[in-house]
Scaffold this motif. Structure first.
Motif, mmCIF file in Angstrom:
data_model
loop_
_atom_site.group_PDB
_atom_site.id
_atom_site.type_symbol
_atom_site.label_atom_id
_atom_site.label_comp_id
_atom_site.label_asym_id
_atom_site.label_seq_id
_atom_site.Cartn_x
_atom_site.Cartn_y
_atom_site.Cartn_z
ATOM 1 N N PHE A 173 0.838 -1.212 -0.016
ATOM 2 C CA PHE A 173 0.179 0.187 -0.058
ATOM 3 C C PHE A 173 0.909 1.297 -0.155
ATOM 4 N N TYR A 174 0.704 1.980 -1.038
ATOM 5 C CA TYR A 174 1.592 3.348 -1.126
ATOM 6 C C TYR A 174 0.928 4.570 -0.759
ATOM 7 N N ILE A 175 1.249 5.392 -0.239
ATOM 8 C CA ILE A 175 0.316 6.702 0.049
ATOM 9 C C ILE A 175 1.347 8.001 -0.210
ATOM 10 N N VAL A 176 0.857 8.693 -1.041
ATOM 11 C CA VAL A 176 1.812 9.897 -1.504
ATOM 12 C C VAL A 176 1.228 10.970 -0.830
ATOM 13 N N ASP A 177 2.321 11.887 0.045
ATOM 14 C CA ASP A 177 2.051 12.832 0.673
ATOM 15 C C ASP A 177 0.719 13.018 1.319
ATOM 16 N N GLY A 178 0.651 11.909 1.915
ATOM 17 C CA GLY A 178 -0.272 11.569 3.282
ATOM 18 C C GLY A 178 -1.751 11.422 2.672
ATOM 19 N N SER A 179 -2.104 11.525 1.486
ATOM 20 C CA SER A 179 -3.251 11.613 0.893
ATOM 21 C C SER A 179 -3.616 10.503 -0.336
ATOM 22 N N GLU A 180 -2.928 10.395 -1.367
ATOM 23 C CA GLU A 180 -3.347 9.749 -2.500
ATOM 24 C C GLU A 180 -2.847 8.310 -2.288
ATOM 25 N N LYS A 181 -3.865 7.382 -2.504
ATOM 26 C CA LYS A 181 -3.765 5.803 -1.987
ATOM 27 C C LYS A 181 -3.580 5.144 -3.232
ATOM 28 N N PHE A 182 -2.626 4.052 -3.124
ATOM 29 C CA PHE A 182 -2.481 3.057 -4.219
ATOM 30 C C PHE A 182 -2.328 1.827 -3.547
ATOM 31 N N TRP A 183 -3.384 0.818 -3.615
ATOM 32 C CA TRP A 183 -3.280 -0.328 -3.134
ATOM 33 C C TRP A 183 -2.764 -1.322 -4.192
ATOM 34 N N GLY A 184 -1.945 -2.140 -3.794
ATOM 35 C CA GLY A 184 -1.404 -3.622 -4.664
ATOM 36 C C GLY A 184 -0.423 -3.130 -5.809
ATOM 37 N N GLN A 185 0.531 -4.187 -5.978
ATOM 38 C CA GLN A 185 1.581 -4.070 -6.673
ATOM 39 C C GLN A 185 0.928 -3.679 -8.171
ATOM 40 N N ASP A 186 -0.207 -4.130 -8.594
ATOM 41 C CA ASP A 186 -0.772 -3.806 -10.052
ATOM 42 C C ASP A 186 -1.079 -2.299 -10.045
ATOM 43 N N ARG A 187 -0.795 -1.414 -9.187
ATOM 44 C CA ARG A 187 -1.456 -0.108 -9.282
ATOM 45 C C ARG A 187 0.094 0.806 -9.253
ATOM 46 N N ILE A 188 1.319 0.274 -9.527
ATOM 47 C CA ILE A 188 2.384 0.977 -9.505
ATOM 48 C C ILE A 188 2.603 1.641 -10.813
ATOM 49 N N ALA A 189 1.883 1.393 -11.975
ATOM 50 C CA ALA A 189 1.789 2.193 -12.967
ATOM 51 C C ALA A 189 1.101 3.432 -12.802
ATOM 52 N N ASP A 190 -0.314 3.059 -12.039
ATOM 53 C CA ASP A 190 -0.895 4.216 -11.692
ATOM 54 C C ASP A 190 -0.201 5.387 -10.802
ATOM 55 N N LEU A 191 0.796 4.859 -9.644
ATOM 56 C CA LEU A 191 1.409 5.637 -8.943
ATOM 57 C C LEU A 191 2.147 6.655 -9.597
ATOM 58 N N ASP A 192 2.944 5.726 -10.905
ATOM 59 C CA ASP A 192 3.749 6.446 -11.965
ATOM 60 C C ASP A 192 3.034 7.698 -12.575
ATOM 61 N N LEU A 193 2.006 7.303 -12.943
ATOM 62 C CA LEU A 193 1.115 8.483 -13.832
ATOM 63 C C LEU A 193 0.944 9.603 -12.874
ATOM 64 N N PHE A 194 0.416 9.241 -11.516
ATOM 65 C CA PHE A 194 0.113 10.336 -10.610
ATOM 66 C C PHE A 194 1.223 11.232 -10.532
ATOM 67 N N LEU A 195 2.551 10.506 -10.216
ATOM 68 C CA LEU A 195 3.637 11.340 -10.028
ATOM 69 C C LEU A 195 3.803 12.151 -11.311
ATOM 70 N N SER A 196 3.769 11.799 -12.389
ATOM 71 C CA SER A 196 3.804 12.447 -13.874
ATOM 72 C C SER A 196 2.897 13.692 -13.798
ATOM 73 N N GLY A 197 1.998 13.795 -12.940
ATOM 74 C CA GLY A 197 0.804 14.669 -13.183
ATOM 75 C C GLY A 197 -0.283 14.421 -14.122
ATOM 76 N N LYS A 198 -0.421 13.013 -14.487
ATOM 77 C CA LYS A 198 -1.249 12.723 -15.511
ATOM 78 C C LYS A 198 -2.723 11.973 -14.849
ATOM 79 N N LEU A 199 -2.801 11.717 -13.688
ATOM 80 C CA LEU A 199 -3.781 11.486 -13.039
ATOM 81 C C LEU A 199 -4.129 12.234 -11.802
#
Length: 199
Positions: A173-199
């Motif tokens: 489970f990954y939480i970015v800056d205390g608020s944006e949450k990503f659950w599961g290894q299959d959400r790492i691509a979404d984490l990448d997109l979020f950090l890129s400002g695309k989500l």
């Protein structure tokens, strides 16, 4: 600079399947990481989940199919019913906490090494010699397996409370800056997109 709180379990199959992809994403975006090993079974109980042994047979079957498919997709060796699972995750978690405090090695590699021992190498990560070898493989002093047990136990318990408070309920489970949450290894691509400002 973004920050990721990473909640994981050293006995979680999906933490194993994450490999070091999250660390690669974090490095790409200059994100810092706080690693928070925790008791995943206790987390399930605190957040409405059910431990694997007590799940309905259809859920157990789906879990095994999903693990088989995901490991094949990622090209990762995986024993769906490892010899030493479940095992006590506390000793390896305490050693991880000691390693994080000591520094000198690669924490992402240590997470992966410990979980690989369970899910691919058929080793018992509650045993000191297995933990010591994993520490050395990830660039840490193997003696950390025997140090900081009290402090490790306190932080391990605190990580569980932090996870519940932060809204985490599984691993990884990954939480970015205390608020944006990503659950599961299959959400790492979404984490990448979020950090890129695309989500």
């Amino acid at each position: 600079m973004p920050h990721i709180d990473y909640y994981f379990s050293t006995i979680s199959p999906y933490t194993y399947l994450a490999g070091t992809r999250m660390e690669e994403v974090a490095a790409k975006h200059g994100a810092t990481i706080t690693y928070k090993p925790l008791d995943i079974i206790a987390l399930f109980g605190r957040t409405g989940g059910v431990k694997p042994a007590d799940r309905h047979e259809s859920r157990k079957e789906m879990r095994l199919q999903e693990m088989r498919r995901q490991s094949a997709k990622l090209g990762m060796k995986m024993n769906l019913q490892p010899a030493f699972w479940p095992t006590n995750p506390a000793p390896s978690s305490y050693a991880f906490i000691a390693a994080a405090k000591a520094g000198g090695g690669d924490l992402g590699a240590l997470v992966h090494t410990l979980t690989r021992r369970v899910w691919a190498d058929e080793q018992d990560i509650s045993k000191d010699d297995v933990i010591r070898a994993a520490l050395v493989e990830a660039g840490f002093d193997g003696g950390l397996a025997d140090s900081g047990m009290l402090a490790g136990a306190e932080e391990y318990a605190r990580n569980l409370e932090d996870a519940v408070s932060a809204g985490a309920f599984g691993a990884p489970f990954y939480i970015v800056d205390g608020s944006e949450k990503f659950w599961g290894q299959d959400r790492i691509a979404d984490l990448d997109l979020f950090l890129s400002g695309k989500l």
